[in-house]
Design a protein around this motif. Structure first.
Motif, short mmCIF file in Angstrom:
data_model
loop_
_atom_site.label_atom_id
_atom_site.label_comp_id
_atom_site.label_asym_id
_atom_site.label_seq_id
_atom_site.Cartn_x
_atom_site.Cartn_y
_atom_site.Cartn_z
N VAL A 99 0.85 -1.19 0.00
CA VAL A 99 0.00 0.00 0.00
C VAL A 99 0.88 1.24 0.00
O VAL A 99 1.87 1.32 0.74
CB VAL A 99 -0.92 0.01 1.24
N LEU A 126 0.42 -6.05 5.55
CA LEU A 126 0.48 -4.83 4.76
C LEU A 126 1.91 -4.28 4.77
O LEU A 126 2.54 -4.17 5.81
CB LEU A 126 -0.48 -3.78 5.31
N ILE A 128 3.83 -0.88 3.78
CA ILE A 128 3.47 0.52 3.53
C ILE A 128 4.65 1.30 2.97
O ILE A 128 5.77 1.23 3.48
CB ILE A 128 2.98 1.21 4.83
N ILE A 147 -1.85 -0.63 -4.41
CA ILE A 147 -2.90 0.39 -4.31
C ILE A 147 -2.37 1.54 -3.47
O ILE A 147 -1.55 1.33 -2.57
CB ILE A 147 -4.18 -0.21 -3.68
N ALA A 148 -2.80 2.75 -3.78
CA ALA A 148 -2.29 3.91 -3.05
C ALA A 148 -3.35 4.99 -2.93
O ALA A 148 -4.29 5.06 -3.72
CB ALA A 148 -1.04 4.46 -3.74
N THR A 284 -4.71 2.71 -8.73
CA THR A 284 -4.34 1.31 -8.92
C THR A 284 -3.86 1.13 -10.34
O THR A 284 -4.06 1.99 -11.20
CB THR A 284 -5.55 0.37 -8.68
N PHE A 294 -6.27 -7.48 -1.87
CA PHE A 294 -6.54 -6.21 -2.53
C PHE A 294 -8.03 -5.87 -2.42
O PHE A 294 -8.40 -4.75 -2.06
CB PHE A 294 -6.13 -6.28 -4.00
N PHE A 297 -9.03 -4.75 1.07
CA PHE A 297 -8.55 -3.40 1.40
C PHE A 297 -9.33 -2.35 0.62
O PHE A 297 -9.75 -1.32 1.17
CB PHE A 297 -7.06 -3.29 1.11
N TYR A 298 -9.52 -2.61 -0.67
CA TYR A 298 -10.24 -1.66 -1.52
C TYR A 298 -11.67 -1.45 -1.01
O TYR A 298 -12.14 -0.30 -0.89
CB TYR A 298 -10.27 -2.21 -2.95
#
Length: 307
Positions: A99, A126, A128, A147-148, A284, A294, A297-298
């Motif tokens: 992430v 995760l 980071i 993903i960010a 993404t 993913f 989290f999304y």
């Protein structure tokens, strides 16, 4: 076709490029330095081009090395992604996720997001990465990050490889010391002209947030070049501390001052007819495999947004 390199050679090359040291790269990879040097020499011989320049104890990438590093990172990222995809199928809900976040988001918003996510999905690991919007977007495009959440402008050249979704609005608010005369105003509101009488503390003039605030104020016919800027600092924490000590006023993200508001160390003041907000985005890679980790989290991000 036989490839002129192995994955291990790519890992070695990436480690040397990152550490700028054969010794440190060898320690990180748990290999001997002679073995590491031999692998690099074999790699350069097979490619037929020099990748590294060695000047005394210093190591520099050649132009070819800079280009090759970009592809090496992408190849290794794809290998990791393929392993995660297979592990995801094998392990069900367990998994790993990389992430990213731009700097202010990473410091203030992301910790809350990660805490809530970890409570719901403790089995997901995760990783980071916090950096500028430009660097984070590049890593998502290269599949290094899954993903960010970012707040700055994404380089045009990267947008074709990214899916960019509006996430939440982040208000940039004006804070002043509790001792300032404006803090005693009943409505805590000032005019545009009052801004010219404040001593401002800002981030570096090249920072994304600084430029964004300037653009909004200029659009509202405020001459930011006439502001009395008494200091530029390199972090939001330093700026908040300076304001709380009575040194001046500053624009900061609303997400960054919850503690200061609770402790009543600064005062928020509004400007008549002006509200400065920016849209935070979820980015993404359109071509990346989307694991269960993913998806969890999304989906959690959108649930948090609607809370």
């Amino acid at each position: 076709m036989v490839l002129p390199f192995t994955l291990q050679q790519l890992r070695i090359f990436k480690a040397i490029a990152s550490e700028k040291s054969f010794t440190q790269a060898a320690e990180i990879l748990f290999v001997s330095q002679p073995s590491l040097s031999k692998q690099i020499k074999t790699l350069e011989n097979r490619l037929g081009i020099l990748l590294l320049n060695r000047t005394g104890n210093k190591i520099f990438l050649t132009e070819a090395g800079i280009v090759f590093l970009q592809y090496a990172e992408r190849i290794l990222a794809l290998c990791e992604e393929s392993c995660r995809a297979l592990n995801d199928l094998k392990d069900g809900e367990r998994g790993n996720l990389k992430v990213g976040a731009s700097q202010t988001i990473g410091a203030y918003l992301m910790p809350r997001v990660l805490t809530l996510f970890a409570q719901s999905y403790p089995q997901i690991n995760l990783n980071i990465d916090i950096d500028s919007t430009r660097i984070i977007a590049k890593k998502v495009a290269d599949r290094i990050i899954d993903i960010a959440i970012v707040g700055g402008d994404i380089p045009t050249g990267l947008k074709k490889n990214l899916e960019i979704e509006d996430f939440v609005e982040d208000e940039l608010i004006l804070i002043i010391p509790k001792s300032h005369p404006f803090a005693r105003k009943k409505k805590k509101k000032i005019s545009k002209e009052d801004l010219y009488h404040l001593n401002f503390i800002t981030l570096n003039s090249n920072s994304t947030i600084h430029k964004f605030i300037d653009n909004i104020l200029i659009q509202n016919n405020i001459q930011t070049k006439q502001f009395n800027t008494i200091m530029e600092l390199n972090s939001i924490e330093a700026i908040k501390t300076a304001v709380s000590l009575g040194l001046g006023a500053a624009f900061v993200s609303s997400s960054s001052i919850e503690k200061e508001i609770e402790l009543k160390t600064v005062e928020i003041i509004t400007i008549e007819n002006i509200k400065i907000t920016r849209t935070l985005s979820i980015i993404t890679n359109t071509d990346s495999h989307r694991s269960k980790a993913f998806d969890f989290f999304y989906n959690e991000l959108w649930l948090l947004k609607n809370l």
